[in-house]
Design a protein around this motif. Structure first.
Motif, PDB file in Angstrom:
ATOM      1  N   UNK A 146       0.841  -0.631   0.360  1.00 37.33           N
ATOM      2  CA  UNK A 146      -0.251  -0.358   0.142  1.00 37.33           C
ATOM      3  C   UNK A 146       1.094   1.028   0.028  1.00 37.33           C
ATOM      4  N   UNK A 147       0.656   2.055  -0.789  1.00 35.07           N
ATOM      5  CA  UNK A 147       1.539   3.622  -0.867  1.00 35.07           C
ATOM      6  C   UNK A 147       0.212   4.873  -1.272  1.00 35.07           C
ATOM      7  N   UNK A 148       0.559   5.554  -0.816  1.00 38.14           N
ATOM      8  CA  UNK A 148      -0.251   7.182  -0.797  1.00 38.14           C
ATOM      9  C   UNK A 148      -0.474   6.885  -2.870  1.00 38.14           C
ATOM     10  N   UNK A 168       0.254   2.696 -16.497  1.00 33.39           N
ATOM     11  CA  UNK A 168       0.604   1.880 -15.059  1.00 33.39           C
ATOM     12  C   UNK A 168      -0.023   1.108 -13.592  1.00 33.39           C
ATOM     13  N   UNK A 169      -1.428   2.237 -14.071  1.00 32.76           N
ATOM     14  CA  UNK A 169      -2.476   1.957 -12.560  1.00 32.76           C
ATOM     15  C   UNK A 169      -3.319   0.687 -13.555  1.00 32.76           C
ATOM     16  N   UNK A 170      -3.183  -0.098 -14.703  1.00 35.72           N
ATOM     17  CA  UNK A 170      -3.125  -1.903 -14.067  1.00 35.72           C
ATOM     18  C   UNK A 170      -2.436  -2.463 -13.280  1.00 35.72           C
ATOM     19  N   UNK A 174      -6.935   1.707  -5.893  1.00 32.22           N
ATOM     20  CA  UNK A 174      -7.508   2.985  -5.723  1.00 32.22           C
ATOM     21  C   UNK A 174      -8.164   2.094  -4.258  1.00 32.22           C
ATOM     22  N   UNK A 175      -7.679   2.647  -3.287  1.00 35.29           N
ATOM     23  CA  UNK A 175      -8.448   2.061  -1.749  1.00 35.29           C
ATOM     24  C   UNK A 175      -8.050   3.435  -0.703  1.00 35.29           C
ATOM     25  N   UNK A 176      -9.365   3.852  -0.776  1.00 34.75           N
ATOM     26  CA  UNK A 176      -9.272   5.149   1.228  1.00 34.75           C
ATOM     27  C   UNK A 176      -8.349   5.222   0.841  1.00 34.75           C
ATOM     28  N   UNK A 177      -7.563   6.334  -0.529  1.00 37.87           N
ATOM     29  CA  UNK A 177      -6.481   7.489  -0.694  1.00 37.87           C
ATOM     30  C   UNK A 177      -5.071   6.606  -0.452  1.00 37.87           C
ATOM     31  N   UNK A 178      -5.497   5.317  -0.873  1.00 36.83           N
ATOM     32  CA  UNK A 178      -4.018   4.370  -1.513  1.00 36.83           C
ATOM     33  C   UNK A 178      -4.077   3.947  -2.254  1.00 36.83           C
TER      34      UNK A 178
END
Length: 269
Positions: A146-148, A168-170, A174-178
Motif C-alpha cells: 500500500x502506497x499513497x 501504470x494504473x493497471x 485505489x483504496x481509501x487514498x492508498x
C-alpha cells in the motif's frame, strides 16, 4: 560525559540489550538523527532517551525507524531502471530460475518496481524477490503493498521514463487514498529482517540491489558489506548500488565490471 561519549554509550547499550549494531554507521549522520529525535520527543538528556529505549519496546521500534533512513520511491532514477530493463533483465531470461535480493528494501517501492519489470519481461513467474531490512516497521508496510495514491502521478512518470509502455494504473487499485498493488506481484516476494552489519549471506543471487544504504556506513563497514555481497552474487550476476556509492577502492573491485555509467556491476571473476 561529552556528547560523543553519550552517543557511544547509547550504541553500546543498544547492541547489548537488543543486538542492534549501529557502531560502524557514519557518526556525523547518526548523531544528527539522534539529536533530531531527542528534540522531537522532548528528551532533556541522553539518560532519559536510554531509559525509554530500555524500558519501552514500542519506543525502541520508533527509535530504529527514525535512526535508519527510509527514503525511497518507485522507479527512482528512471535511467537506472532503463538500464536494468535493457542490459540486465534480458540477460537473466536464460536462467531457469531468477533470485533477486533487495538489501535495505525500506517500505518496498523498489521491490514492486522490480516485480513490474520482471512481469513485463515475462519472467516474474520464474523469479523470487527477497526483500530485507533491519527495520521491522518498514517491512510491515512493504508487505502490505500500500502506497499513497498521491504519489502515483510521480511514480507513473518515473515508470514511463524507465521505458515502461503499459498503463501504470493497471498494476494497482485505489483504496481509501492508498494505491493497493496487485497481489500477483507480492506473491513472488519474501520479506524478512536481515542486518547487513552482523548477518551472513543466505543464498546465491543473480542480482543484488542495495541503493543508498552504504552512504550511511563508515569505510570499514562498507567494505564488510561489499564482501557480503560478493559472497552472495553468483557467477556473472549483478550488483546495483546508489547514485553516490561505488566499488572503486574496495577489495572486490577487480571482480566486477561496471555497466555503462549506471551504478550496476557484473561479476566477472
Amino acid at each position: 560525559m561529552s556528547e560523543e561519549e553519550e552517543v557511544e554509550l547509547l550504541l553500546t547499550e543498544l547492541f547489548d540489550w537488543y543486538g542492534y549494531d549501529f557502531t560502524n554507521y557514519s557518526r556525523a549522520s547518526l548523531k544528527r538523527r539522534i539529536i533530531r529525535l531527542c528534540s522531537l520527543d522532548k528528551f532533556t538528556s541522553y539518560v532519559e532517551l536510554r531509559y525509554r529505549i530500555r524500558t519501552d519496546t514500542d519506543y525502541l521500534k520508533r527509535f530504529v525507524e527514525e535512526i535508519t533512513v527510509n527514503v525511497t520511491e518507485m522507479f527512482r532514477d528512471p535511467l537506472f531502471y532503463r538500464t536494468l530493463r535493457t542490459d540486465v533483465i534480458k540477460n537473466l531470461a536464460a536462467k531457469p530460475f531468477i533470485r533477486i535480493w533487495h538489501a535495505g528494501c525500506s517500505t518496498g517501492e523498489e521491490v514492486y518496481s522490480m516485480a513490474i519489470l520482471l512481469q513485463e519481461a515475462n519472467l516474474l513467474q520464474k523469479s523470487l524477490l527477497y526483500a530485507t531490512d533491519l527495520n521491522p516497521s518498514v517491512l510491515e508496510k512493504a508487505r502490505k503493498g500500500l502506497f499513497p495514491l498521491s504519489q502515483m502521478k510521480q511514480y507513473s512518470e518515473n515508470y514511463i521514463a524507465s521505458g515502461g509502455a503499459q498503463d501504470f494504473s493497471k498494476y494497482y487499485t485505489a483504496h481509501y487514498g492508498q494505491a493497493k498493488f496487485d497481489t500477483m506481484l507480492a506473491e513472488k516476494m519474501i520479506f524478512s529482517m536481515h542486518n547487513l552489519v552482523s548477518d551472513r549471506s543466505f543464498n546465491e543471487f543473480d542480482l543484488i540491489l542495495c541503493r543508498n544504504v552504504l552512504i550511511y556506513f563508515d569505510k570499514n563497514l562498507q567494505e564488510r558489506v561489499l564482501k557480503l555481497f560478493d559472497d552472495s552474487v553468483g557467477p556473472l550476476g549483478y550488483l546495483a548500488l546508489g547514485a553516490k556509492e561505488t566499488l572503486k577502492f574496495s577489495s572486490i573491485q577487480s571482480k566486477f565490471k561496471q555497466l555503462n555509467k549506471e551504478k550496476i556491476w557484473q561479476k566477472i571473476r
